[in-house]
Design a protein around this motif. Structure first.
Motif, PDB file in Angstrom:
ATOM      1  N   LEU A  52       0.828  -1.203   0.000  1.00  0.00           N
ATOM      2  CA  LEU A  52       0.000   0.000   0.000  1.00  0.00           C
ATOM      3  C   LEU A  52       0.864   1.255   0.000  1.00  0.00           C
ATOM      4  O   LEU A  52       0.458   2.299  -0.495  1.00  0.00           O
ATOM      5  N   LEU A  53       2.044   1.132   0.566  1.00  0.00           N
ATOM      6  CA  LEU A  53       3.002   2.234   0.522  1.00  0.00           C
ATOM      7  C   LEU A  53       4.161   1.795  -0.367  1.00  0.00           C
ATOM      8  O   LEU A  53       4.544   0.621  -0.354  1.00  0.00           O
ATOM      9  N   VAL A  80      -5.332  -9.211   4.660  1.00  0.00           N
ATOM     10  CA  VAL A  80      -4.955  -7.978   5.347  1.00  0.00           C
ATOM     11  C   VAL A  80      -6.154  -7.422   6.100  1.00  0.00           C
ATOM     12  O   VAL A  80      -7.201  -7.139   5.519  1.00  0.00           O
ATOM     13  N   PHE A  82      -7.242  -4.214   8.483  1.00  0.00           N
ATOM     14  CA  PHE A  82      -6.746  -2.857   8.678  1.00  0.00           C
ATOM     15  C   PHE A  82      -7.073  -2.320  10.065  1.00  0.00           C
ATOM     16  O   PHE A  82      -8.068  -2.726  10.666  1.00  0.00           O
ATOM     17  N   ASN A  86     -12.549  -0.627   6.885  1.00  0.00           N
ATOM     18  CA  ASN A  86     -12.842  -0.040   5.580  1.00  0.00           C
ATOM     19  C   ASN A  86     -13.704  -0.970   4.750  1.00  0.00           C
ATOM     20  O   ASN A  86     -13.222  -1.792   4.007  1.00  0.00           O
ATOM     21  N   VAL A  87     -15.004  -0.819   4.930  1.00  0.00           N
ATOM     22  CA  VAL A  87     -15.952  -1.627   4.167  1.00  0.00           C
ATOM     23  C   VAL A  87     -16.906  -0.678   3.442  1.00  0.00           C
ATOM     24  O   VAL A  87     -16.985   0.502   3.791  1.00  0.00           O
ATOM     25  N   TYR A  88     -17.591  -1.179   2.426  1.00  0.00           N
ATOM     26  CA  TYR A  88     -18.553  -0.337   1.704  1.00  0.00           C
ATOM     27  C   TYR A  88     -19.784  -0.120   2.564  1.00  0.00           C
ATOM     28  O   TYR A  88     -20.555  -1.047   2.802  1.00  0.00           O
ATOM     29  N   ARG A 143     -13.277 -10.212   6.448  1.00  0.00           N
ATOM     30  CA  ARG A 143     -12.935 -10.097   5.033  1.00  0.00           C
ATOM     31  C   ARG A 143     -11.503 -10.571   4.770  1.00  0.00           C
ATOM     32  O   ARG A 143     -11.213 -11.168   3.741  1.00  0.00           O
TER      33      ARG A 143
ATOM     34  N   GLU B 186     -13.437   6.233   2.466  1.00  0.00           N
ATOM     35  CA  GLU B 186     -13.974   5.044   3.118  1.00  0.00           C
ATOM     36  C   GLU B 186     -12.859   4.019   3.356  1.00  0.00           C
ATOM     37  O   GLU B 186     -13.002   3.117   4.164  1.00  0.00           O
ATOM     38  N   GLY B 187     -11.749   4.176   2.626  1.00  0.00           N
ATOM     39  CA  GLY B 187     -10.629   3.243   2.778  1.00  0.00           C
ATOM     40  C   GLY B 187     -10.791   1.985   1.945  1.00  0.00           C
ATOM     41  O   GLY B 187      -9.906   1.127   1.926  1.00  0.00           O
ATOM     42  N   THR B 188     -11.928   1.868   1.259  1.00  0.00           N
ATOM     43  CA  THR B 188     -12.175   0.636   0.510  1.00  0.00           C
ATOM     44  C   THR B 188     -11.181   0.459  -0.636  1.00  0.00           C
ATOM     45  O   THR B 188     -10.922  -0.648  -1.079  1.00  0.00           O
ATOM     46  N   THR B 343      -3.154   4.369  -3.276  1.00  0.00           N
ATOM     47  CA  THR B 343      -3.328   4.067  -1.848  1.00  0.00           C
ATOM     48  C   THR B 343      -2.414   4.884  -0.943  1.00  0.00           C
ATOM     49  O   THR B 343      -2.394   4.666   0.261  1.00  0.00           O
ATOM     50  N   VAL B 344      -1.667   5.803  -1.508  1.00  0.00           N
ATOM     51  CA  VAL B 344      -0.711   6.542  -0.675  1.00  0.00           C
ATOM     52  C   VAL B 344      -1.428   7.689   0.052  1.00  0.00           C
ATOM     53  O   VAL B 344      -2.274   8.342  -0.524  1.00  0.00           O
TER      54      VAL B 344
END
Ligand SMILES: Nc1ncnc2c1ncn2[C@@H]1O[C@H](COP(=O)(O)OP(=O)(O)OP(=O)(O)O)[C@@H](O)[C@H]1O
Ligand SMILES: [Mg+2]
Lengths: 284, 344
Positions: A52-53, A80, A82, A86-88, A143, B186-188, B343-344
């Motif tokens: 992600l980074l 993963v 978090f 972070n879900v919809y 998830r 939302e982070g999704t 995603t950064v």
């Protein structure tokens, strides 16, 4: 499963490192605990290891892939969870998992089974936006298990959950660990780390201070203490003695022989106390 | 197909958010305004106020003027009256013809805002008018009809291409950023990023949602305003190509920013610049190069062709092809950029 060498990361792309020359390895099947106070660089490390980074400096190998240029296929093996759920929100719990499972090329677990495991079956068809923080967090956790990950990244999976549910989640992780999953667990909760992890790493200000098994750490840093309450005449006195130091052992002996003992118990140092001792800092 | 699953999910989410309804509502408001407020044709004819010196006035002139009702020539008694009327009616010009020293004197009274070109034309045509009566004068006036602009749309229909351009073609330009930053918020997007699915599948799915929205609003508006007076095949082809182009630009701009506020600033500026082409659309004579190079310029005229009886097929489809290619290029470029920054 994970190999990290001289890993650096700076959000500002200067010498203010959030991850500062970190080195460690996690073997296949191992449960590795990543411990440290807030802002230590735990999530940043997980962010780099999950792609992600971007990789800035150093070497990181995850599930056999070099993180400088990983293949999307790698993620079939990874799970993963978090720290911020972070879900919809617009989709139901079930829809969230149903959608997500279709993104994998490997066999996945039935969403209903996972909802059962994390105790969300009764709200399977409710929109996630109506969930409490803890419920969203459990859905995020569920998830991460969909693709039966070989390597499971868990960023504070129990934070914000009530103790009973936290315990349930801990049991789920423990079981997966027994089944052979490799686990990279980030947490503030020393009891969970103590119980689940084969080895733990202490990180502060981006620097990995120490890695060892909880047992070794306790043997090395935890001095066994005896708390004692006894009657000296009419007065109740309290004291605490180390069982390691000769001089204190003799004192304790003297008290036991000459006074009436009201209360006495031995105390093991907790991982948290060791952490404070090693790093000079608390965990929060 | 992960793209298909992603698209279905995005459509689901989009019907549960309000943006798509805002788009449709805007289309309906526009339709209502066009149908109930805007007249079929504006009366924008120029009135001409004329004064003809009594010594010149003949019955023939008066008769000639009265025989044709369509013209807006109004005879007045004096120069002063002309000036007064011109002040009242800013959309008019005046002319006075008088006899001075056996010479005919033409006085043209303008409002002052007319361009030099316009003044020259008036002057030259008056001279031409004068020499026409000389015996050796042979008329060589040709009436040339320019094929492409010969057909005139009603004023109501004429506004439709602009709406299709701004609302349907540029749907994605305007709101795709909102969708992306919603996922970021939302982070999704981070959850998506740790699956084997690819970034292009994510982006293409957003493009699909924008396309559906744009087609929906474009077709609703056209059906309600133009009815059968449109070629729907050409319209759909154009809507698809221009909408994809608009969204690809929206994606491209979004890829530079990390917050919706910053991205919106850049998007608004882009949108305004592109919307500038509408001035040339309504005033075809005003078309500086700076406007002609805007992609929205040919788009507007291509949309116009859709409503003509004899559309310029080559023009429409060169637009379709051109914007499809541009859309693909910007999409690939955005994909390349997003791979590093999503995603950064
Ligand atoms: N997006 C970001 N931009 C800039 N700096 C950041 C960002 N995220 C984290 N940091 C900084 O990097 C450092 C490490 O943060 P990180 O989130 O990795 O800590 P952590 O150990 O996970 O803490 P916590 O236990 O609170 O989750 C902190 O100083 C933090 O302020
Ligand atoms: Mg963290």
């Amino acid at each position: 499963m994970i190999k990290v060498e001289n890993l650096f990361y700076s959000y500002t792309k200067d010498s203010k490192y959030a991850v500062d020359d970190v080195n460690f390895e996690v073997a296949k099947g191992e449960a590795f605990g990543f411990l440290g106070p807030s802002g230590a660089g735990k999530s940043t490390t997980q962010g780099i290891l999950t792609g992600l980074l971007p990789m800035q400096d150093g070497l990181a190998e995850v599930a056999g892939y070099n993180m400088k240029n990983p293949s999307r296929k790698m993620f079939n093996k990874l799970g993963v969870s978090f720290e911020q759920s972070n879900v919809y929100g617009k989709l139901t719990a079930l829809e969230n998992l149903e959608f997500y499972r279709k993104l994998f090329d490997v066999e996945t677990i039935e969403p209903n089974v996972l909802l059962e495991i994390v105790g969300l079956s009764h709200v399977a068809n409710k929109k996630a936006s109506t969930f409490s923080k803890g419920m969203k967090h459990r859905l995020t956790f569920a998830r991460s298990m969909l693709n039966k990950p070989e390597l499971w990244f868990l960023d504070e999976p129990t934070t914000g959950l009530d103790p009973a549910i936290a315990n349930q989640i801990k049991d789920v992780i423990k079981e997966k660990s027994k089944e052979g999953s490799t686990i990279f667990l980030t947490t503030h909760n020393m009891f969970i780390a103590d119980e689940l992890c084969d080895r733990v790493g202490f990180i502060i200000d981006g620097v990995l201070k120490l890695i060892d098994s909880p047992r070794n750490l306790k043997l090395k840093y935890g001095q066994k203490l005896v708390d004692i309450e006894y009657k000296d005449g009419n007065e109740i006195k309290k004291d605490s003695f180390s069982l390691i130091k000769e001089e204190e052992r003799l004192k304790l002996n003297h008290i036991i022989n000459n006074y009436e003992i009201e209360l006495m118990h031995t105390k093991e140092a907790t991982l948290e106390e060791i952490f404070i001792k090693v790093t000079g800092r608390g965990l929060v | 197909m992960k793209f298909a699953h992603n698209f279905i999910k995005d459509m689901k989410v989009s019907f549960k958010t309000f943006y798509i309804y805002i788009e449709i509502l805007m289309a309906l408001i526009f339709v209502a305004i066009l149908l109930f407020v805007v007249p079929e044709n504006f009366s924008s004819d120029i009135n001409m106020y004329a004064h003809i010196d009594s010594s010149l006035q003949s019955n023939e002139i008066v008769e000639a003027l009265e025989s044709d009702n369509s013209s807006n020539i109004i005879l007045l008694d004096s120069m002063d009256e002309i000036k007064y009327m011109l002040e009242e009616d800013r959309n008019s010009i005046g002319i006075s013809i008088s006899m001075v020293d056996q010479k005919i004197l033409y006085n043209v009274i303008l409002q002052g805002y007319e361009s030099q070109k316009y003044r020259n034309i008036i002057e030259k045509s008056l001279i031409a008018e004068g020499i026409k009566d000389l015996p050796e004068y042979g008329s060589n006036t040709n009436i040339v009809t320019l094929a492409s602009s010969s057909e005139r749309l009603s004023d109501r229909l004429n506004m439709l291409p602009i709406f299709l351009l701004l609302n349907s073609a540029f749907t994605g330009l305007f709101i795709v950023a909102t969708y992306i930053f919603m996922d970021k918020e939302e982070g999704t997007i981070r959850a998506f990023a740790v699956t084997p699915a690819k970034v292009w599948e994510y982006l293409l799915s957003k493009m699909g949602v924008m396309l559906v929205t744009g087609l929906l609003t474009g077709l609703i508006t056209t059906l309600l305003v133009a009815g059968l007076k449109a070629n729907y095949l050409h319209l759909i082809a154009l809507l698809i190509a221009t909408n994809l182009f608009g969204t690809s630009i929206g994606l491209f701009i979004s890829s530079f920013y990390d917050s919706i506020m910053k991205a919106m600033g850049a998007i608004l500026v882009t949108f305004m610049t592109l919307a500038f082409a509408t001035t040339s659309y309504f005033m075809p004579s005003f078309n500086p190069i700076i406007i002609r190079i805007l992609p929205s310029y040919p788009m507007a005229f291509a949309f116009r062709e859709v409503f003509l009886e004899n559309p310029d097929i080559a023009y429409i489809y060169s637009n379709v092809a051109g914007f499809t290619v541009l859309a693909a290029l910007f999409f690939l470029w955005s994909n390349h950029r997003f791979k590093k920054t999503l995603t950064v």
